[in-house]
Design a protein around this motif. Structure first.
Motif, PDB file in Angstrom:
ATOM      1  N   GLY A 165       1.160  -0.974  -0.171  1.00 26.58           N
ATOM      2  CA  GLY A 165       0.003   0.219  -0.241  1.00 26.58           C
ATOM      3  C   GLY A 165       0.648   0.960  -0.070  1.00 26.58           C
ATOM      4  N   ALA A 209      -1.555   3.663  -3.767  1.00 27.17           N
ATOM      5  CA  ALA A 209      -2.968   3.024  -4.300  1.00 27.17           C
ATOM      6  C   ALA A 209      -3.037   1.942  -4.514  1.00 27.17           C
ATOM      7  CB  ALA A 209      -3.992   3.996  -4.880  1.00 27.17           C
ATOM      8  N   ASP A 210      -3.370   0.489  -4.227  1.00 24.71           N
ATOM      9  CA  ASP A 210      -3.320  -0.710  -4.916  1.00 24.71           C
ATOM     10  C   ASP A 210      -1.882  -0.711  -5.414  1.00 24.71           C
ATOM     11  OD1 ASP A 210      -6.573   0.497  -6.590  1.00 24.71           O
ATOM     12  OD2 ASP A 210      -6.017  -1.459  -5.134  1.00 24.71           O
ATOM     13  N   THR A 269       2.236  -2.018  -4.172  1.00 22.68           N
ATOM     14  CA  THR A 269       2.871  -2.817  -3.401  1.00 22.68           C
ATOM     15  C   THR A 269       4.297  -2.240  -3.717  1.00 22.68           C
ATOM     16  OG1 THR A 269       1.926  -4.963  -2.639  1.00 22.68           O
ATOM     17  CG2 THR A 269       3.826  -4.750  -2.439  1.00 22.68           C
TER      18      THR A 269
END
Length: 684
Positions: free
Chosen positions: A62, A65-66, A68
């Protein structure tokens, strides 16, 4: 990875060829250091997510947004991975940049060169690439460097068009590499397809390769063969094969999912590769991801990083053979589709990004790397010349029979096109009569391709080791000897050739002493940055970095052995604690016993030497500290020989006829016994 006390960072890896420092959160600064330079970067507009620290990096779920964010530390690179879990992720990613001693230069291929003072790429941000859950790969990313009031900003924009048809998650991989050399191979072996129902043992098929299956009994597999080799101990950062689609039999399907495999290098191209050994069954040793060949795609990029890494770790004999196989072609449910790949297209190539390795020679150290740095010479017919040069000591042609002349070679920087190298020789001579000799005078020679000789007399010095040759510079070690033969102190001496100033003599640049000590071994050149402590008059200590390279010697002072590091430029100590005049106040940790004839050896992180007892000693190349919890020993026999290093193993012999092998543990905190051969050569 270990916790670090360095301000602003949570963990660090300081043992690899590059030092990497990671923050505790996704919005913190990341720092990469190499060769006295550094690049730091920090995600812009990232959420302050606490990272999950692992053994080789950090993961921040996170961070955007969306998205990694993952950092993975390797020996010669920092791999940054952006994993997009849904299409709603950011359209671009930005990072603030800070450079130290580096010039930031964007390249046409979307990579970023971070050039050191001499203009060579010390660090590099590789051109980012991405792949999706369906195995599709793409390099359709744009990068830009902009200069803002807040400093440099690196922007990475993945192709929105490519992402629109991607299957999520999508992985984007911008990697920071150290001295990333690139090997490019643009020629494969003769195009050959293999099918049990059509071409039982392979047939040359023209300008394409086939991959797929029309039925459970009619499959097509292809083998790519690359005549490649890589330097010993190099790190593979990324490897890709690029191929172009020719046509397809696509009436029964739209694509083929293909898995690459590494085949044994012993399979030769003259009848060695047949359907029986590339098609009989399903291989079970796939290490790289599969990819999708579409009937409509124009080109495909195949990730073969693990395949090349496995090849480099092996014996590298024969060809590097890569098998391409439809994952459903044997015992599965074939898609009844065959895609044909062009291989005569000049754009087809295998590209490998790697960090050069190192190898150690007695008394010398050479660096391997890019293919352009490899030179090979051969005799054509019987056309060769033997040049004979007469060399004597300072007292006539009567050298020390116990210390024969040591010769080393190096390319001639004054004549780069010369096939013959420069030759340096250090010859210890005798003073006195043959009945009462005292070996106390030496002469150092330099001979070029034309046979021109330069020399220097070292009065009162008995040279004892093989010189280190660095172009027009030579480093010798030895001892100062009195007329009665007693050793006064050890010496490390730098001599330079300055033909324009003096065409016949070598010039002593510096001569550093080991007080009340001796040196019986050869010096070693370390090109890495070293670190020492400067103690000022007010007793304040500060860390100082030496960027000029270091000469490492194993010596004895008093009756205690040490490994010292001397600046190549000044001859002053660059390990330990020194005062403002360069005098050594506190040496690095002592050896377990006094020094011997064992010359230091080194890999990327550590220098090793035997002492005059039975111990193997290790010292960190950066600051001379002892990384081992305890020195290694196997048998309580005196060790006089130097250590040979290979793939984490140490090999040496003792005076009682034992050949011993040890292996350094995975944490680099010590070594464990591997095997030995006794003096009867019958026990192992």
């Amino acid at each position: 990875m270990k916790a670090t006390s360095r301000p602003g960072f949570a963990t660090a890896n300081e043992t690899n060829v590059i030092k990497t420092y990671l923050p505790s959160r996704s919005d913190g600064w990341v720092r990469v250091e190499a060769d006295g330079t550094a690049i730091s970067f920090r995600p812009i507009a990232a959420m302050p997510v606490t990272g999950n620290i692992g053994v080789d990096g950090m993961t921040c779920v996170g961070a955007w947004a969306d998205t990694t964010l993952t950092y993975t530390i390797k020996a010669g690179s920092l791999k940054e991975t952006l994993t997009l879990t849904a299409p709603s992720g950011p359209g671009c990613f930005q990072f603030g940049l800070q450079s130290e001693g580096l010039q930031v230069v964007p390249n046409p291929d979307n990579s970023i060169s971070l050039n050191g003072p001499v203009g060579s790429a010390t660090l590099r941000i590789e051109a980012p690439w991405m792949f999706d859950a369906a195995g599709r790969t793409s390099s359709a990313n744009e990068t830009a460097i902009t200069n803002t009031p807040n400093g440099l900003v690196y922007t990475l924009t993945p192709s929105a068009e490519w992402l629109a048809t991607a299957r999520y998650p999508v992985v984007i991989d911008p990697t920071v590499t150290y001295s990333a050399d690139t090997a490019v191979v643009k020629k494969t072996q003769t195009n050959t397809q293999y099918s049990p129902g059509v071409n039982t043992n392979g047939t040359t098929t023209g300008d394409y390769l086939a991959c797929g299956a029309l039925s459970s009994s009619e499959a097509y597999r292809s083998v790519l063969g690359y005549a490649v080799s890589f330097p010993m101990d190099c790190d593979i950062n990324k490897a890709e094969i690029e191929l172009y689609r020719h046509h397809a039999l696509d009436s029964y399907g739209s694509s083929v999912t293909v898995q690459p495999y590494l085949l044994p290098s012993t399979l030769g191209w003259s009848g060695g590769i047949t359907w029986s050994n590339v098609g009989a069954g399903v291989p079970d040793d796939a290490t790289d991801p599969s990819f999708v060949l579409s009937a409509m795609s124009g080109s495909v990029t195949i990730d073969v990083t693990n395949i090349v890494d496995e090849w480099v770790a092996g014996d590298q004999t024969g060809h590097m053979n890569v098998l391409l196989r439809d994952v459903e072609d044997y015992g599965g449910t074939p898609t009844q589709n065959v895609v044909f790949l062009e291989t005569d297209d000049p754009r087809n190539q295998l590209t490998v990004f790697y960090t050069p390795g190192w190898y150690t020679l007695q008394g010398n150290r050479g660096r391997t790397g890019a293919t352009k740095n490899w030179l090979s010479y051969g005799l054509e017919g019987s056309d060769y010349t033997v040049t004979e040069t007469s060399m004597t000591t300072t007292n006539g042609p009567d050298p020390d029979p116990a210390l024969p002349p040591s010769l080393v070679t190096t390319p001639d920087p004054n004549n780069p096109s010369a096939i013959a190298p420069l030759v340096y020789a250090a010859i210890p001579g005798r003073k006195g009569t043959s009945q009462n000799p005292v070996y106390m005078n030496s002469r150092v020679y330099r001979v070029n391709a034309a046979g021109d000789t330069m020399a220097a007399n070292l009065q009162g010095i008995q040279v004892t080791g093989t010189p280190v040759a660095l172009g027009n510079t030579v480093i010798v070690t030895g001892n100062e000897v009195e007329s009665d033969g007693d050793i006064v102190q050890g010496h490390v001496i730098r001599l330079d050739a300055m033909p324009s100033n003096n065409p016949t003599a070598l010039t002593v640049v510096w001569d550093t002493e080991i007080p009340d000590g001796w040196i019986y071994s050869s010096p070693l050149f370390c090109p890495l940055v070293t670190e020492y402590t400067l103690r000022e008059e007010n007793e304040e200590d500060q860390t100082v970095y030496n960027y000029d390279g270091a000469i490492i010697v194993s010596a004895t002072e008093g009756y205690t052995g040490f490994m010292y590091a001397k600046s190549l430029t000044t001859g002053l100590d660059v390990w330990g604690v020194v005062d403002e005049n360069g005098a050594l106040l506190e040496p690095p940790p002592s050896l377990d016993y006094h020094s011997s004839h064992s010359s230091p050896s080194m890999n990327r992180t550590t220098a090793y030497t035997n002492d005059a007892s039975c111990y193997v000693n290790a010292r960190d190349l950066v600051d001379g500290t002892n990384p081992w919890e305890s020195s290694f020993w196997y048998d309580s026999s005196t060790v006089e020989g130097s250590i040979s290093l290979f793939a984490g193993r140490l090999f040496y012999g003792d005076v009682n006829g034992h050949a011993i092998s040890a292996i350094e543990n995975q944490y680099h905190t010590g070594a464990d016994f591997s095997w030995f051969i006794d003096d009867d050569l019958d026990s192992i």
